[in-house]
Design an enzyme around this catalytic site. Structure first.
Site, PDB file in Angstrom:
ATOM      1  N   ASP A 132      58.581 -10.799 118.636  1.00  0.00           N
ATOM      2  CA  ASP A 132      57.483 -10.218 119.400  1.00  0.00           C
ATOM      3  C   ASP A 132      57.918  -9.973 120.846  1.00  0.00           C
ATOM      4  OD1 ASP A 132      54.843  -9.361 119.890  1.00  0.00           O
ATOM      5  OD2 ASP A 132      54.220 -11.370 120.517  1.00  0.00           O
TER       6      ASP A 132
ATOM      7  N   HIS B  81      47.553  -5.937 119.691  1.00  0.00           N
ATOM      8  CA  HIS B  81      47.964  -7.109 120.449  1.00  0.00           C
ATOM      9  C   HIS B  81      46.743  -7.705 121.152  1.00  0.00           C
ATOM     10  CE1 HIS B  81      52.576  -6.646 120.755  1.00  0.00           C
ATOM     11  NE2 HIS B  81      52.140  -5.979 119.695  1.00  0.00           N
TER      12      HIS B  81
END
Length: 321
Positions: A81, A210
């Site tokens: 990530d 996100h």
């Protein structure tokens, strides 16, 4: 069973979403795998550069490999990530990941395209998928610190051009969420008109959200009652908005802040209520239990409960051919 996120996205598009959860510690790995096996839900384990620096990339990979043996029915993928090129190439070369993210969203459009395409070319050679980001989310988390005035929504007019130019496999968009514990202080929430236009231009292409934590107000209140000083009045992504976003092509929802708040609440309350104790195993056990309970609820919310069996079965059929 380790599978590519591409398999997850093909199965879930428009129907349910995959929880992509950032982990930093052994307790979080246990809680995540235990909950997923119990819920029979597919999931993505996310490792950030900060997590890799904290625990060491090899330690995190070893914990995930061990968890796969302890929880043999878990169906998951491992994802890097918010990496740069160095992080992405290291993850690709390690062969411990099925997916990497290149975050060049803070650059101008053309630079973002060039940087993303560089990572995509190397990842695809290794049969790995790439998540890119277009638009800038506000918030503070790990080494991300973006002021609200410097954030910007993803421009729907750019998404198809970007995806076609980079050949990325999924796209993280900025549509009103933010990183960290202090989300939506202005109460704006997800901008569904932007999300709909993005889906219209990328029909069938997996979108990533996100900043998908809920930031439960009760958790913040309990943390502060146990000695914390977190700012109150902020809100995360309302559950009903998370569910609604799935209809617009959101396949992957990132979760990090909620599990950190949970850690803070469990440990603060434990040591406030039992100040004579000091054994880390005791609050650690409680945290794993609370983490599992939280993830079971999250899998249910995202509609992912029970979906791992179909993926497991279909994957075995494909592999046997």
């Amino acid at each position: 069973m380790v599978v590519s996120p591409k398999i997850f996205f093909n199965d879930c598009y428009g129907k349910y979403a995959i929880a992509a959860v950032n982990v930093f510690t052994m307790e979080q790995v246990h809680g995540l795998f235990s909950a997923a096996q119990r819920a029979n839900a597919p999931f993505i384990v996310q490792l950030t550069p900060v997590a890799r620096n904290y625990a060491h990339a090899k330690m995190l990979s070893a914990m995930i490999d061990a968890a796969a043996k302890i929880y043999p029915k878990a169906v998951y993928a491992v994802h890097l990530d918010h990496g740069n090129e160095e992080h992405a190439f290291d993850a690709i070369n390690s062969k411990k990941y099925q997916s990497v993210m290149i975050d060049a969203s803070h650059d101008d459009f053309e630079t973002n395209v060039v940087r993303t395409r560089t990572v995509v070319e190397k990842a695809h050679q290794a049969n790995m998928v790439v998540e890119a980001e277009l638009g800038v989310l506000a918030g503070v988390e790990d080494d991300i610190d973006i002021a609200e005035e410097h954030s910007c929504y993803t421009q729907p007019s750019e998404v198809a051009v970007f995806v076609n130019a980079t050949k990325c496999d999924s796209l993280a968009v900025a549509v009103g969420t933010s990183h960290g514990a202090y989300k939506f202080s202005g109460g704006q929430g997800i901008q569904f008109h932007i999300l709909k236009e993005i889906q219209d231009r990328l029909n069938g292409f997996p979108i990533v959200l996100h900043g998908g934590s809920a930031v439960n107000v009760e958790e913040i209140e309990r943390i502060n009652q146990a000695g914390g000083k977190l700012t109150e009045g902020a809100a995360g992504v309302p559950p009903e908005e998370v569910v609604e976003s799935i209809k617009y092509g959101v396949c992957k929802i990132n979760i990090a802040t909620d599990t950190r708040l949970l850690w803070a609440r469990v440990h603060r309350e434990f040591f406030k209520q039992t100040p004579d104790l000091f054994d880390p195993i005791l609050p650690g056990k409680e945290y794993m239990q609370e983490y599992e309970k939280f993830m079971l609820q999250k899998f249910e919310l995202l509609g992912a409960t029970g979906k791992a069996e179909r993926i497991r079965t279909n994957n075995k059929i494909v592999m046997s051919r």
